[in-house]
Motif scaffolding. Structure first.
Motif, PDB file in Angstrom:
ATOM      1  N   ASP A   1      19.987  44.393  -8.247  1.00 41.36           N
ATOM      2  CA  ASP A   1      20.113  43.137  -8.569  1.00 41.36           C
ATOM      3  C   ASP A   1      19.357  42.380  -6.712  1.00 41.36           C
ATOM      4  OD1 ASP A   1      19.691  40.484  -9.634  1.00 41.36           O
ATOM      5  OD2 ASP A   1      21.308  40.060 -10.635  1.00 41.36           O
ATOM      6  N   TYR A   2      17.638  41.864  -6.942  1.00 43.76           N
ATOM      7  CA  TYR A   2      17.221  42.089  -5.900  1.00 43.76           C
ATOM      8  C   TYR A   2      17.763  40.041  -6.270  1.00 43.76           C
ATOM      9  CZ  TYR A   2      14.549  45.582  -4.680  1.00 43.76           C
ATOM     10  OH  TYR A   2      13.829  47.279  -4.641  1.00 43.76           O
ATOM     11  N   SER A   3      18.143  39.124  -6.317  1.00 44.14           N
ATOM     12  CA  SER A   3      18.093  38.019  -7.326  1.00 44.14           C
ATOM     13  C   SER A   3      19.702  38.195  -5.638  1.00 44.14           C
ATOM     14  CB  SER A   3      18.940  37.139  -8.039  1.00 44.14           C
ATOM     15  OG  SER A   3      19.716  38.318  -8.386  1.00 44.14           O
ATOM     16  N   ARG A   4      20.468  39.295  -5.553  1.00 42.31           N
ATOM     17  CA  ARG A   4      21.185  38.495  -4.624  1.00 42.31           C
ATOM     18  C   ARG A   4      21.670  39.029  -3.347  1.00 42.31           C
ATOM     19  NH1 ARG A   4      25.120  42.996  -7.921  1.00 42.31           N
ATOM     20  NH2 ARG A   4      24.733  41.785 -10.182  1.00 42.31           N
ATOM     21  N   MET A   5      20.249  40.020  -2.860  1.00 41.55           N
ATOM     22  CA  MET A   5      20.172  40.007  -1.470  1.00 41.55           C
ATOM     23  C   MET A   5      19.387  39.553  -0.291  1.00 41.55           C
ATOM     24  SD  MET A   5      18.525  44.060  -2.257  1.00 41.55           S
ATOM     25  CE  MET A   5      19.181  44.372  -0.567  1.00 41.55           C
ATOM     26  N   MET A   6      19.847  39.303   0.430  1.00 38.62           N
ATOM     27  CA  MET A   6      19.498  38.032   1.682  1.00 38.62           C
ATOM     28  C   MET A   6      18.021  37.942   1.546  1.00 38.62           C
ATOM     29  SD  MET A   6      19.715  38.597   5.591  1.00 38.62           S
ATOM     30  CE  MET A   6      21.441  38.033   5.990  1.00 38.62           C
ATOM     31  N   ASN A   7      16.885  38.403   1.699  1.00 42.20           N
ATOM     32  CA  ASN A   7      15.825  37.434   1.012  1.00 42.20           C
ATOM     33  C   ASN A   7      14.834  38.679  -0.117  1.00 42.20           C
ATOM     34  OD1 ASN A   7      15.408  36.858   4.116  1.00 42.20           O
ATOM     35  ND2 ASN A   7      15.396  39.072   4.658  1.00 42.20           N
ATOM     36  N   PRO A   8      15.218  37.637  -1.268  1.00 45.62           N
ATOM     37  CA  PRO A   8      15.422  38.185  -2.455  1.00 45.62           C
ATOM     38  C   PRO A   8      13.503  38.649  -2.342  1.00 45.62           C
ATOM     39  CG  PRO A   8      16.550  35.960  -2.674  1.00 45.62           C
ATOM     40  CD  PRO A   8      15.963  36.085  -1.455  1.00 45.62           C
ATOM     41  N   ASP A   9      12.533  38.011  -1.777  1.00 50.21           N
ATOM     42  CA  ASP A   9      11.290  38.499  -2.062  1.00 50.21           C
ATOM     43  C   ASP A   9      10.803  39.153  -1.623  1.00 50.21           C
ATOM     44  OD1 ASP A   9      11.016  36.302  -3.759  1.00 50.21           O
ATOM     45  OD2 ASP A   9      10.678  35.120  -2.510  1.00 50.21           O
ATOM     46  N   ASP A  10      11.539  39.704  -0.416  1.00 51.52           N
ATOM     47  CA  ASP A  10      11.252  41.347   0.399  1.00 51.52           C
ATOM     48  C   ASP A  10      11.431  42.607  -0.654  1.00 51.52           C
ATOM     49  OD1 ASP A  10      10.482  43.356   2.394  1.00 51.52           O
ATOM     50  OD2 ASP A  10      11.173  41.899   3.774  1.00 51.52           O
ATOM     51  N   THR A  11      10.290  42.640  -1.237  1.00 50.86           N
ATOM     52  CA  THR A  11      10.658  43.883  -1.679  1.00 50.86           C
ATOM     53  C   THR A  11      10.427  44.806  -1.316  1.00 50.86           C
ATOM     54  OG1 THR A  11       8.513  44.365  -2.278  1.00 50.86           O
ATOM     55  CG2 THR A  11       9.765  42.683  -3.890  1.00 50.86           C
TER      56      THR A  11
ATOM     57  N   THR B   1      17.090  49.243   1.256  1.00 54.45           N
ATOM     58  CA  THR B   1      18.290  49.100   1.197  1.00 54.45           C
ATOM     59  C   THR B   1      19.227  48.685   0.036  1.00 54.45           C
ATOM     60  OG1 THR B   1      18.445  46.421   2.865  1.00 54.45           O
ATOM     61  CG2 THR B   1      20.209  46.710   2.055  1.00 54.45           C
ATOM     62  N   SER B   2      19.001  48.825  -1.298  1.00 57.51           N
ATOM     63  CA  SER B   2      19.450  48.809  -2.382  1.00 57.51           C
ATOM     64  C   SER B   2      19.147  51.350  -1.798  1.00 57.51           C
ATOM     65  CB  SER B   2      18.940  48.495  -3.592  1.00 57.51           C
ATOM     66  OG  SER B   2      17.215  48.796  -3.857  1.00 57.51           O
ATOM     67  N   GLY B   3      18.451  51.341  -1.764  1.00 51.77           N
ATOM     68  CA  GLY B   3      17.944  52.971  -2.090  1.00 51.77           C
ATOM     69  C   GLY B   3      19.533  53.443  -1.389  1.00 51.77           C
ATOM     70  N   VAL B   4      19.758  53.014  -0.312  1.00 53.15           N
ATOM     71  CA  VAL B   4      20.581  53.742   1.456  1.00 53.15           C
ATOM     72  C   VAL B   4      21.841  53.293   0.251  1.00 53.15           C
ATOM     73  CG1 VAL B   4      21.947  53.455   2.722  1.00 53.15           C
ATOM     74  CG2 VAL B   4      19.790  53.228   3.108  1.00 53.15           C
ATOM     75  N   ASP B   5      22.684  52.130  -0.221  1.00 53.34           N
ATOM     76  CA  ASP B   5      23.514  51.636  -1.056  1.00 53.34           C
ATOM     77  C   ASP B   5      23.314  52.509  -2.510  1.00 53.34           C
ATOM     78  OD1 ASP B   5      23.909  49.642   0.953  1.00 53.34           O
ATOM     79  OD2 ASP B   5      23.821  48.272  -0.540  1.00 53.34           O
ATOM     80  N   ALA B   6      22.424  52.616  -2.984  1.00 49.30           N
ATOM     81  CA  ALA B   6      22.501  53.496  -4.327  1.00 49.30           C
ATOM     82  C   ALA B   6      23.309  54.622  -3.826  1.00 49.30           C
ATOM     83  CB  ALA B   6      21.898  53.218  -5.261  1.00 49.30           C
ATOM     84  N   GLY B   7      22.657  55.035  -2.810  1.00 48.64           N
ATOM     85  CA  GLY B   7      23.119  56.604  -2.665  1.00 48.64           C
ATOM     86  C   GLY B   7      24.374  57.087  -1.805  1.00 48.64           C
TER      87      GLY B   7
END
Length: 211
Positions: A138-148, A154-160
């Motif tokens: 959920d990008y809305s929880r990330m520091m810069n929600p619009d930086d896709t 980042t989310s790929g690393v975290d999911a891994g």
């Protein structure tokens, strides 16, 4: 007026039915299991799964807790996330429905009924595996929600990191586990009723190994 009242009643009844179908998981086992170095030595991908056998309730509880459960009083998890944003939502697609893992109450919240495993991708193991874990950022929880672009990395690393927890638990418990990027993104998003800020990152199928 009557139509609105009937609609409200239907909505209320539907919410009650959904609430009844929540799966309250047993307390996860936080001791025992295979020693870490032995689990690492046995960690592997296994696509050959027995469609007739199921994880029991305790195994399911331990699986999701090992993956992305809360392991400290301050709400931090068994896997790290960038700046502790905890942007990953863990969904599970199984034989009877699809669920969202609620780590706070350690339960599965229903989001869809029915067996949707065959819709995840075209590979055989998703049809024979017991549960398919879907990692959603959920990008809305990330520091810069619009930086896709950055959020995808980042989310790929975290999911891994979460996926490796699943692999290690699978090794300890003798489960078959396979992580996969091959996903029917639109179909899954529709099944899980994902919002605009939610992005599917990864899938991981878990089951009992075929003998």
């Amino acid at each position: 007026m009557k139509t609105k009242l009937l609609a409200l009643i239907a909505l209320f009844l539907a919410s009650c039915v959904m609430a009844q179908k929540e799966i309250q998981l047993p307390t996860p086992s936080k001791s025992g299991g295979m020693p870490l170095m032995e689990a690492l030595s046995k960690r592997s991908t296994n696509r050959s799964m027995d469609s007739t056998r199921h994880l029991n309730e305790q195994q399911l509880s331990d699986l999701v807790w090992a993956a992305w459960g809360i392991n400290r009083p301050d709400g931090r998890r068994t896997a790290p996330s960038a700046l502790n944003r905890q942007e990953i939502d863990l969904y599970l697609i199984g034989r009877s429905g699809a669920y969202l893992y609620d780590a706070t109450d350690h339960k599965l919240i229903p989001v869809a009924e029915g067996d949707h495993r065959a819709e995840v991708n075209n590979q055989e193991f998703t049809k024979t595996g017991d549960w398919i874990l879907i990692f959603v950022a959920d990008y809305s929880r990330m520091m810069n929600p619009d930086d896709t672009q950055q959020n995808a990395i980042t989310s790929g690393v975290d999911a891994g990191l979460i996926a490796q927890n699943v692999y290690l638990y699978g090794a300890s418990e003798g489960l078959a586990v396979v992580v996969h990027m091959s996903l029917n993104q639109k179909e899954i998003a529709d099944i899980l009723h994902l919002g605009e800020t939610q992005h599917i990152v990864l899938g991981q199928t878990v089951g009992l190994p075929a003998k």
